[in-house]
Design an enzyme around this catalytic site. Structure first.
Site, PDB file in Angstrom:
ATOM      1  N   ARG A   1       1.004  -1.094   0.359  1.00 15.99           N
ATOM      2  CA  ARG A   1      -0.272  -0.135  -0.231  1.00 15.99           C
ATOM      3  C   ARG A   1       1.163   1.590   0.465  1.00 15.99           C
ATOM      4  O   ARG A   1       0.375   2.564  -0.555  1.00 15.99           O
ATOM      5  CB  ARG A   1      -0.776  -0.004   1.194  1.00 15.99           C
ATOM      6  CG  ARG A   1      -1.498   1.118   1.386  1.00 15.99           C
ATOM      7  CD  ARG A   1      -2.900   1.329   2.013  1.00 15.99           C
ATOM      8  NE  ARG A   1      -2.861   0.284   3.059  1.00 15.99           N
ATOM      9  CZ  ARG A   1      -2.108   0.139   4.525  1.00 15.99           C
ATOM     10  NH1 ARG A   1      -1.332   2.054   4.467  1.00 15.99           N
ATOM     11  NH2 ARG A   1      -2.425  -0.035   5.290  1.00 15.99           N
TER      12      ARG A   1
ATOM     13  N   TYR B   1     -16.799  15.861 -16.182  1.00 18.49           N
ATOM     14  CA  TYR B   1     -17.140  14.176 -16.211  1.00 18.49           C
ATOM     15  C   TYR B   1     -18.276  14.230 -15.549  1.00 18.49           C
ATOM     16  O   TYR B   1     -18.258  15.133 -14.100  1.00 18.49           O
ATOM     17  CB  TYR B   1     -16.275  13.036 -16.328  1.00 18.49           C
ATOM     18  CG  TYR B   1     -16.537  12.406 -15.314  1.00 18.49           C
ATOM     19  CD1 TYR B   1     -16.996  11.128 -16.410  1.00 18.49           C
ATOM     20  CD2 TYR B   1     -15.832  11.920 -14.900  1.00 18.49           C
ATOM     21  CE1 TYR B   1     -17.672  10.030 -16.505  1.00 18.49           C
ATOM     22  CE2 TYR B   1     -16.363  10.087 -14.278  1.00 18.49           C
ATOM     23  CZ  TYR B   1     -16.893   9.866 -15.331  1.00 18.49           C
ATOM     24  OH  TYR B   1     -17.211   8.165 -14.369  1.00 18.49           O
TER      25      TYR B   1
ATOM     26  N   ASP C   1      -8.155  17.898 -14.830  1.00 19.42           N
ATOM     27  CA  ASP C   1      -7.927  16.410 -15.717  1.00 19.42           C
ATOM     28  C   ASP C   1      -7.884  16.551 -17.290  1.00 19.42           C
ATOM     29  O   ASP C   1      -8.997  17.043 -17.758  1.00 19.42           O
ATOM     30  CB  ASP C   1      -9.553  16.275 -15.676  1.00 19.42           C
ATOM     31  CG  ASP C   1      -9.912  14.589 -15.602  1.00 19.42           C
ATOM     32  OD1 ASP C   1      -9.531  14.068 -16.640  1.00 19.42           O
ATOM     33  OD2 ASP C   1     -10.625  14.556 -15.008  1.00 19.42           O
TER      34      ASP C   1
ATOM     35  N   LYS D   1      -8.017   5.365 -19.908  1.00 18.93           N
ATOM     36  CA  LYS D   1      -9.234   5.520 -20.740  1.00 18.93           C
ATOM     37  C   LYS D   1      -7.393   5.892 -21.777  1.00 18.93           C
ATOM     38  O   LYS D   1      -7.166   4.630 -21.926  1.00 18.93           O
ATOM     39  CB  LYS D   1      -9.913   7.110 -21.398  1.00 18.93           C
ATOM     40  CG  LYS D   1     -10.608   7.294 -19.895  1.00 18.93           C
ATOM     41  CD  LYS D   1     -11.572   6.739 -20.558  1.00 18.93           C
ATOM     42  CE  LYS D   1     -12.978   6.606 -19.214  1.00 18.93           C
ATOM     43  NZ  LYS D   1     -13.165   6.677 -17.746  1.00 18.93           N
TER      44      LYS D   1
HETATM   45  N1  PLP Z   1     -12.604  12.586 -15.968  1.00 19.90           N
HETATM   46  C1  PLP Z   1     -13.169  12.005 -16.875  1.00 19.90           C
HETATM   47  C2  PLP Z   1     -12.504  13.236 -18.056  1.00 19.90           C
HETATM   48  C3  PLP Z   1     -13.260  10.883 -17.785  1.00 19.90           C
HETATM   49  O1  PLP Z   1     -13.892  11.053 -18.685  1.00 19.90           O
HETATM   50  C4  PLP Z   1     -13.401   9.984 -16.400  1.00 19.90           C
HETATM   51  C5  PLP Z   1     -14.391   8.399 -16.580  1.00 19.90           C
HETATM   52  O2  PLP Z   1     -14.967   8.299 -17.654  1.00 19.90           O
HETATM   53  C6  PLP Z   1     -13.081  10.095 -15.182  1.00 19.90           C
HETATM   54  C7  PLP Z   1     -12.190  11.396 -15.107  1.00 19.90           C
HETATM   55  C8  PLP Z   1     -13.047   9.073 -13.508  1.00 19.90           C
HETATM   56  O3  PLP Z   1     -12.318   7.665 -13.988  1.00 19.90           O
HETATM   57  P1  PLP Z   1     -12.545   6.424 -13.538  1.00 19.90           P
HETATM   58  O4  PLP Z   1     -13.154   6.347 -14.728  1.00 19.90           O
HETATM   59  O5  PLP Z   1     -11.331   5.941 -14.051  1.00 19.90           O
HETATM   60  O6  PLP Z   1     -13.179   6.716 -12.306  1.00 19.90           O
END
Ligand code: PLP
Length: 385
Positions: A51, A103, A175, A200
């Site tokens: 961890r 998101y 992000d 992604k």
């Molecule tokens: N940020 C964006 C722009 C996303 O598209 C996503 C998920 O689709 C996330 C954060 C969240 O990531 P995760 O699904 O890996 O938890």
């Protein structure tokens, strides 16, 4: 030759990596172990318990730091776990200025978890950086933006917002999931924290769920490391290995994703059944000039609205697609189609969705790396009826 000075594509292969001392393995081994034998009390080879640290995760975190032009990388169990770690920097009474084009899961965490714990969120259209200053006060700790945004591909001026955040000593978090570090590196533009859903483009093969944070400041890194260790939302060694493998082909994949997206966006824009196309690489897109200045290319996600803008049209369309799979997520080598209203943004109210422009007719495509002619043929066929 110092590995710090490598060009980006070389960093993808070598950046942040320490050669394996045990057997000279060229690929960082998968240390699938929860714990590490200590020679004596507190005497160990750098790792005690997975961890707090694991060599495979350390290899990935070094790579992430290198490719995002930061000094420290942190891997998390998901993108949302990475966002959660940033939110844990805050105390009740603190304020966040967040882009409203976001998101859905990030919005849900802000409004349904941290707002209830006493953090105040101001949602603004970050497409106009002037909207931020009137909301700054002594309690503002974080400005949160996404660029390009999910799912409307709005491009936000990172440099301009970084100037604002620096002036007021507020942390700017970007992000960078949709761009990936191949297209855009926010730390170089003045951001303090880069966040990724590594699920992604970083992973790139739809075979893992993971998040990442990258920073340059040592004190901030120490605080985030403490949160990562103390709350424990870490990925396992096998997933770290897969993410590292994904990173090696990021440049090649992103080039193809972007080229294919350009073909798909142009096809959709010229199609009589399509009302609107969202892709920042289209000259008709209001963010085209900013995207050209800020990004290397325009990304692999294309969103669009079928004429009529209703759910029935969407259902008919997605059922006819054969190459684009109807599935959550994006950024993998295979093409996917998603319906933001009930998928990525299903956690928002209808009102919140409509305010940000996510209408019932909106479709999001994650354009994969297949042959673009096959992708266009699939779309053309599904748009026929
Ligand atoms: N940020 C964006 C722009 C996303 O598209 C996503 C998920 O689709 C996330 C954060 C969240 O990531 P995760 O699904 O890996 O938890």
């Amino acid at each position: 030759m110092s590995k710090d000075n490598l060009r980006f594509d070389s960093k993808l292969i070598h950046g942040g990596q320490i050669p394996d001392k045990a057997y000279g393995a060229v690929v960082p081994p998968i240390y699938q172990t929860s714990t590490f034998k200590q020679d004596s009390l507190g005497v160990h080879k750098g790792y005690e318990y997975s961890r707090s640290g694991n060599p495979t995760r350390a290899a990935l975190e070094g790579s992430l730091a290198s490719i995002e032009s930061g000094n420290f990388g942190f891997a998390f169990a998901s993108g949302l776990a990475a966002i959660d770690a940033v939110m844990k920097l805050l105390n009740p009474g603190d304020e966040v200025i967040s882009a409203d084009n976001l998101y859905g899961g990030t919005h849900r965490m802000f409004t349904q978890i941290y707002q209830d714990k006493g953090v105040k969120f101001h949602f603004v259209d970050a497409g106009n950086p002037e909207n931020i200053r009137p909301l700054v006060n002594a309690k503002t700790r974080i400005i949160w933006i996404e660029s390009p945004t999910n799912p409307l591909l709005q491009v936000v001026d990172i440099k301009k917002i970084a100037e604002e955040s620096k002036q007021h000593k507020i942390l700017l978090v970007v992000d960078n999931t949709f761009a990936s570090p191949y297209l855009q590196r926010p730390l170089e533009m003045g951001a303090d924290i880069v966040m990724h859903s590594a699920t992604k483009y970083i992973g790139g093969h739809s075979d893992l769920v993971m998040g990442a944070l990258i920073v340059s400041d040592k004190e901030l890194a120490d605080r985030l490391y403490f949160i990562q260790k103390a709350t424990g939302a870490i990925p396992g060694p096998m997933d770290c290995f897969l993410a590292l493998r994904g990173i090696k082909t990021l440049a090649l994949r992103m080039e193809r994703h972007c080229e294919n997206a350009a073909v798909v966006a142009a096809f959709l824009e010229s199609h009589p059944r399509v009302e609107k196309v969202y892709w920042p690489g289209l000259k008709s897109n209001p963010d085209y000039a900013l995207a050209t200045a800020q990004m290397k290319h325009y990304g692999g996600v294309v969103s669009f609205v079928i004429k009529g803008n209703d759910r029935e049209e969407v259902v008919g369309f997605v059922e006819k697609l054969e190459l684009f799979s109807l599935a959550e997520s994006l950024g993998g080598v295979e093409s996917l189609v998603a319906y933001p209203t009930s998928m990525s943004h299903g956690g928002m109210t209808q009102d919140e969705r409509e305010r940000m422009g996510v209408t019932d007719g909106l479709i999001r495509l994650s354009v994969g790396i297949e042959d673009s002619e096959d992708l266009v043929a699939d779309l053309a066929n599904a748009l026929k009826s």
